[in-house]
Every structure is written in C-alpha cells, then in structure tokens.
Design an enzyme around this catalytic site. Structure first.
Site, PDB file in Angstrom:
ATOM      1  N   ASP A  98       0.794   5.191   0.367  1.00  0.00           N
ATOM      2  CA  ASP A  98       0.038   6.352   0.820  1.00  0.00           C
ATOM      3  C   ASP A  98       0.658   7.631   0.277  1.00  0.00           C
ATOM      4  O   ASP A  98       1.742   8.038   0.701  1.00  0.00           O
ATOM      5  CB  ASP A  98       0.013   6.406   2.354  1.00  0.00           C
ATOM      6  N   HIS A 107      -2.784   4.760  -3.035  1.00  0.00           N
ATOM      7  CA  HIS A 107      -3.876   5.472  -2.360  1.00  0.00           C
ATOM      8  C   HIS A 107      -3.570   6.963  -2.412  1.00  0.00           C
ATOM      9  O   HIS A 107      -2.711   7.463  -1.679  1.00  0.00           O
ATOM     10  CB  HIS A 107      -3.982   4.957  -0.919  1.00  0.00           C
ATOM     11  N   ASP A 162      -8.500   0.819   6.086  1.00  0.00           N
ATOM     12  CA  ASP A 162      -7.189   1.447   6.290  1.00  0.00           C
ATOM     13  C   ASP A 162      -7.257   2.333   7.528  1.00  0.00           C
ATOM     14  O   ASP A 162      -8.041   3.280   7.585  1.00  0.00           O
ATOM     15  CB  ASP A 162      -6.841   2.291   5.056  1.00  0.00           C
ATOM     16  N   HIS A 200       0.841  -1.198   0.000  1.00  0.00           N
ATOM     17  CA  HIS A 200       0.000   0.000   0.000  1.00  0.00           C
ATOM     18  C   HIS A 200       0.873   1.245   0.000  1.00  0.00           C
ATOM     19  O   HIS A 200       1.795   1.379   0.807  1.00  0.00           O
ATOM     20  CB  HIS A 200      -0.890  -0.014   1.250  1.00  0.00           C
ATOM     21  N   MET A 220      -4.215  10.444  -1.490  1.00  0.00           N
ATOM     22  CA  MET A 220      -4.848  11.371  -0.555  1.00  0.00           C
ATOM     23  C   MET A 220      -4.431  12.778  -0.953  1.00  0.00           C
ATOM     24  O   MET A 220      -3.711  13.481  -0.242  1.00  0.00           O
ATOM     25  CB  MET A 220      -4.432  11.036   0.883  1.00  0.00           C
TER      26      MET A 220
END
Length: 218
Positions: A33, A64, A171, A31, A66
């Site tokens: 971020d 991911h 998450d 993953h 953000m």
C-alpha cells in the site's frame, strides 16, 4: 483464490521475517500500500522499502498506488521489481494511458475503485486490465471495518467481467468472518492487513482464511 497480506499492518522492524512467514503459510501475493498524503490522508512507503521486500521474497508483489498522478511514478516502482501495479481511477485524468504504461513495463495492470465510484468508470479500459480492485473501505488507513454495501458491487463486477481474464480483488476489512461471503460473491484476490499481521499467529490466520473461503459450510 489468492491471499495477499498487506504489509501496511506488519511489524516494520522485522518486515522480512513477517513477509516470509505469511508466504510460507500459503500467501501467494504480498500487497504493498503506497500512500502519498495527497490522494489519501496518510503517507506510507516508497520504492526503497519495496526494493527491500523484493530482496526478501519471490512472491508476487502487488503494488497498490494510492497516489495522485500515478503515471509519474510507474517507472520508479517497476524498477524495484514489483509484479503488478494498481492505480486508482479517481487519481488520474488519463486512465487508459496510465494502464498502457504499466503494461509496457511487462507488469500486470489493475484499476482500483473507491467504495462510491461506479463500475462503469472502467468500461473502456477492460481490454487492457488484468485486475479490478474494489475498495471495501475508504482508502487511507488500515484496520477499518468492511463496508457492507460493497458486496452487491462485487457481484455486479463479477457479472460484468464474465468471459474476461480479469481478477477481482477486494481490499479493506477482510477477515475470517467475511471471507467466505466474498469468495462466494466472486472475489479472486483477498487483501488482508490487520486481520493477518495483527493476529497472534499471522501464518495460521492465512491458512485459516484459505480454508474458510472455500469451505462448503455456510
């Protein structure tokens, strides 16, 4: 079930070794971020670091975003070899269009929802989604505690997605103490950052999580 260790909590001075260690222990996804300091109050990594991770492993790279206006950066992250991109419904005014852009690059497309964002936000995007990421902390920092009120939301999401080929991911604050409850609630993909990489033995922690989640014991 899939364990997706978040490199946000990894030792960046030896990131390649950290990734290889958890993948060899059974983590199928890594993953990533990505934070911009605008949508969330922190700045993390970008395409250059992710390219380095791609060169290290063949594992599924779960990106991911953000970040605000994620549609502006989809091609940049697709170009460095990620396998899936998840964007926040709260971060774009054109969610379906942004998801379409991800699919056009041949990637898995996901939508992330903050803890206070209702599920019905994605109602008209289900036909183009591969993954629903339910945030169980307010995004922006690693090592936060799991928000218990998110558990019923996961159960409702499971009912909403019945019959659809859409994975549920969680998450935030995922650890060995709550992974069984999350699995039973319907979670398919578990993002675990500090609980894995800050443990004494990240590889062993991944293995223990896999066992605990599917254990018949309460």
């Amino acid at each position: 079930m899939i364990i997706a260790p978040s490199i946000l909590s990894a030792d960046f001075s030896r990131l390649g070794d950290e990734v290889k260690k958890v993948v060899s222990a059974g983590a199928e996804w890594i993953h990533l971020d990505v934070m911009d300091g605008v949508f969330v109050p922190n700045i993390t990594i970008g395409p250059v670091v992710i390219k380095g991770v791609r060169d290290t492993t063949d594992a599924f790279l779960d990106c991911h975003l953000m970040i605000a206006s994620p549609e502006q950066y989809i091609n940049a992250f697709a170009d460095v070899g990620v396998d899936g991109i998840t964007i926040h419904a709260e971060a774009t005014s054109h969610l379906h269009r942004a998801l379409s852009m991800i699919k056009e690059r041949g990637l898995k497309a996901g939508v992330a929802l903050n803890p206070s964002t209702p599920l019905d936000v994605v109602e008209y995007c289900l036909d183009i989604m591969d993954l629903l990421l339910i945030m169980s902390v307010n995004p922006g920092f690693g090592g936060q505690r799991f928000i218990e009120s998110v558990l019923p939301k996961i159960i409702r999401a499971k009912a909403m997605l019945t019959g659809r080929d859409i994975l549920i991911q969680v998450d935030g604050g995922v650890d060995k103490d709550n992974i069984k409850r999350l699995y039973d609630a319907g979670v398919d993909v578990f993002v675990a950052g500090s609980s894995v990489f800050k443990s004494q033995n990240p590889a062993k922690t991944v293995q223990e999580m896999l066992i605990l989640a599917t254990s018949e014991e309460c």
